[in-house]
Design a protein around this motif. Structure first.
Motif, PDB file in Angstrom:
ATOM      1  N   ILE A   9      35.745  -1.925  -1.288  1.00 20.60           N
ATOM      2  CA  ILE A   9      37.138  -1.265  -1.723  1.00 20.60           C
ATOM      3  C   ILE A   9      37.396  -1.386  -3.110  1.00 20.60           C
ATOM      4  CG2 ILE A   9      39.592  -1.353  -1.248  1.00 20.60           C
ATOM      5  CD1 ILE A   9      38.789  -2.171   1.807  1.00 20.60           C
ATOM      6  N   PHE A  28      46.324  -3.140  -0.500  1.00 22.07           N
ATOM      7  CA  PHE A  28      46.200  -1.852   0.265  1.00 22.07           C
ATOM      8  C   PHE A  28      46.517  -2.213   1.668  1.00 22.07           C
ATOM      9  CE2 PHE A  28      42.154  -4.005   2.105  1.00 22.07           C
ATOM     10  CZ  PHE A  28      41.898  -4.680   1.237  1.00 22.07           C
ATOM     11  N   VAL A  31      43.829  -1.760   7.905  1.00 26.49           N
ATOM     12  CA  VAL A  31      43.191  -0.778   8.455  1.00 26.49           C
ATOM     13  C   VAL A  31      43.590  -0.893  10.250  1.00 26.49           C
ATOM     14  CG1 VAL A  31      41.050  -1.573   9.300  1.00 26.49           C
ATOM     15  CG2 VAL A  31      41.405   0.741   8.822  1.00 26.49           C
ATOM     16  N   ASN A  32      43.935  -2.032  10.655  1.00 21.66           N
ATOM     17  CA  ASN A  32      44.285  -2.599  11.917  1.00 21.66           C
ATOM     18  C   ASN A  32      45.690  -3.164  11.787  1.00 21.66           C
ATOM     19  OD1 ASN A  32      44.355  -2.898  14.651  1.00 21.66           O
ATOM     20  ND2 ASN A  32      43.276  -4.701  14.700  1.00 21.66           N
ATOM     21  N   LEU A  40      47.244  -5.947   2.480  1.00 17.64           N
ATOM     22  CA  LEU A  40      46.266  -7.163   1.953  1.00 17.64           C
ATOM     23  C   LEU A  40      46.370  -7.116   0.642  1.00 17.64           C
ATOM     24  CD1 LEU A  40      43.515  -6.411   4.584  1.00 17.64           C
ATOM     25  CD2 LEU A  40      44.944  -8.179   4.691  1.00 17.64           C
ATOM     26  N   GLN A  93      39.505 -16.241   9.933  1.00 19.19           N
ATOM     27  CA  GLN A  93      38.986 -15.459   8.768  1.00 19.19           C
ATOM     28  C   GLN A  93      37.835 -14.451   9.103  1.00 19.19           C
ATOM     29  OE1 GLN A  93      38.110 -17.454   5.105  1.00 19.19           O
ATOM     30  NE2 GLN A  93      38.339 -15.657   3.994  1.00 19.19           N
ATOM     31  N   THR A  94      37.842 -13.396   8.969  1.00 15.14           N
ATOM     32  CA  THR A  94      36.923 -12.488   9.206  1.00 15.14           C
ATOM     33  C   THR A  94      36.189 -11.573   8.175  1.00 15.14           C
ATOM     34  OG1 THR A  94      38.383 -10.445   9.893  1.00 15.14           O
ATOM     35  CG2 THR A  94      37.792 -11.853  11.484  1.00 15.14           C
ATOM     36  N   VAL A  95      36.859 -11.774   6.792  1.00 16.50           N
ATOM     37  CA  VAL A  95      36.260 -11.128   5.662  1.00 16.50           C
ATOM     38  C   VAL A  95      36.245 -12.163   4.698  1.00 16.50           C
ATOM     39  CG1 VAL A  95      36.502  -9.330   4.006  1.00 16.50           C
ATOM     40  CG2 VAL A  95      37.142  -8.918   6.155  1.00 16.50           C
ATOM     41  N   HIS A 101      47.717 -11.630   3.609  1.00 13.86           N
ATOM     42  CA  HIS A 101      48.448 -10.614   4.336  1.00 13.86           C
ATOM     43  C   HIS A 101      49.881 -10.623   4.217  1.00 13.86           C
ATOM     44  CE1 HIS A 101      44.883 -10.560   7.569  1.00 13.86           C
ATOM     45  NE2 HIS A 101      44.528 -11.626   7.084  1.00 13.86           N
TER      46      HIS A 101
END
Ligand code: AMP
Length: 113
Positions: A9, A28, A31-32, A40, A93-95, A101
């Motif tokens: 991004i 930005f 997305v969910n 974020l 944490q996924t990224v 956030h």
């Protein structure tokens, strides 16, 4: 090592609804979204998580924290909001690119799940 989705991004390889950008950070829309407003805020420096912060990142982290309330105000979150930083697998944490956030626009329950 392959780029994270957030690095892509930053590099404009994939689209995002960007609400703020400066030399140090990018913000930005998630997305969910988990709330009416879900943004974020990420450093442009590819720091994987808060566990990876070092002393030289102090100015970057300070800038992120000073930017967050300005963004919340821009988004009209006058009744409050929550800032969440997930770290590691148990933290959700996924990224693997540090991100804050900003969640708001409705009352948020506590404790989180
Ligand atoms: P975390 O689980 O704390 O690592 O948060 C990662 C967040 O990134 C999740 O809330 C995802 O919905 C969000 N996300 C993943 N991919 C994208 C994307 N391409 N654009 C915006 N947000 C994303």
């Amino acid at each position: 090592m392959s780029k994270t989705i957030f690095q892509r991004i930053i590099d404009r390889e994939i689209p995002a609804q960007i609400v703020h950008e400066d030399d140090i950070c990018l913000a930005f829309r998630d997305v969910n979204p988990q709330a009416p407003t879900h943004i974020l805020v990420i450093p442009k420096k590819p720091i994987p998580s808060i566990d990876h912060l070092v002393a030289e990142d102090a100015a970057t982290v300070s800038h992120l924290w000073l930017t967050i309330p300005r963004l919340a105000a821009d988004q009209g979150l006058a009744d409050g909001y929550r800032v969440v930083v997930n770290c590691g697998s148990d933290g959700g944490q996924t990224v693997d690119h540090l991100h804050f956030h900003i969640l708001g626009g409705r009352p948020l329950a506590w404790p989180p799940g």
